[in-house]
Design an enzyme around this catalytic site. Structure first.
Site, mmCIF file in Angstrom:
data_model
loop_
_atom_site.group_PDB
_atom_site.id
_atom_site.type_symbol
_atom_site.label_atom_id
_atom_site.label_comp_id
_atom_site.label_asym_id
_atom_site.label_seq_id
_atom_site.Cartn_x
_atom_site.Cartn_y
_atom_site.Cartn_z
ATOM 1 C CG HIS A 1 -0.233 0.013 2.582
ATOM 2 N ND1 HIS A 1 0.249 -1.222 2.807
ATOM 3 C CD2 HIS A 1 -0.149 0.782 3.389
ATOM 4 C CE1 HIS A 1 0.569 -1.176 4.190
ATOM 5 N NE2 HIS A 1 0.862 0.217 4.508
ATOM 6 C CG HIS B 1 0.800 5.449 4.077
ATOM 7 N ND1 HIS B 1 0.042 5.188 5.136
ATOM 8 C CD2 HIS B 1 1.792 4.264 4.153
ATOM 9 C CE1 HIS B 1 0.650 4.185 5.908
ATOM 10 N NE2 HIS B 1 1.502 3.583 5.124
#
Ligand code: AMP
Length: 143
Positions: free
Chosen positions: A102, A104
């Protein structure tokens, strides 16, 4: 370490757990971080499974970072940010806590520092409000 199909982001991608979704296409899902380090902190995750950047199929990077750019511009607009910080952690030693790749996205206002990583849960209404601001910005900036 093997990829765990039951990690929290895998469950979110499958729809087993709710999230404040801001963007989705065939390759990625983007949603608000529940422990934001700054107002408007959100995440972009590829739908295909990998623990992090190092074990990912390189084919995921083009759609992933294309989405990061697209959402980053909307976040900058939505929060009238002076800048955008992009963060991505690989391995516990590096600060990774959820073992599904992932990225941010954090809107930055000059002089406002980041809160601690994995700090405190945000109020659900604020998460919803910020998700709405970003969704509206995505509509507004659509070509
Ligand atoms: P990392 O430490 O880079 O693995 O980042 C994981 C991030 O996921 C942290 O910023 C957490 O606040 C966030 N997070 C954990 N669980 C959830 C969840 N259910 N929904 C949204 N964000 C989450």
């Amino acid at each position: 370490m093997d990829y765990d199909n039951n990690n929290i982001f895998s469950k979110i991608i499958r729809g087993d757990i709710q999230c404040e979704k801001i963007f989705e296409n065939e390759h990625v899902l983007s949603f608000m971080d529940i422990m934001p380090q700054v107002n408007g902190h959100c995440l972009v995750v590829p739908k295909s499974p990998s623990i992090g950047l190092l074990d990912a199929d390189p084919a995921v990077f083009a759609p992933l970072f294309s989405a990061v750019q697209h959402i980053g511009n909307a976040v900058k607009f939505a929060f009238n940010a002076d800048g955008i910080t992009i963060m991505q952690f690989n391995g516990e030693a590096a600060g990774q806590t959820v073992f599904h790749l992932h990225v941010h996205i954090l809107p930055r206002i000059t002089g406002i520092p980041l809160k601690p990583h994995n700090g405190t849960m945000e109020d659900v209404e604020i998460i919803k409000k910020n998700g709405n601001l970003i969704r509206n910005a995505l509509i507004r900036l659509a070509p």
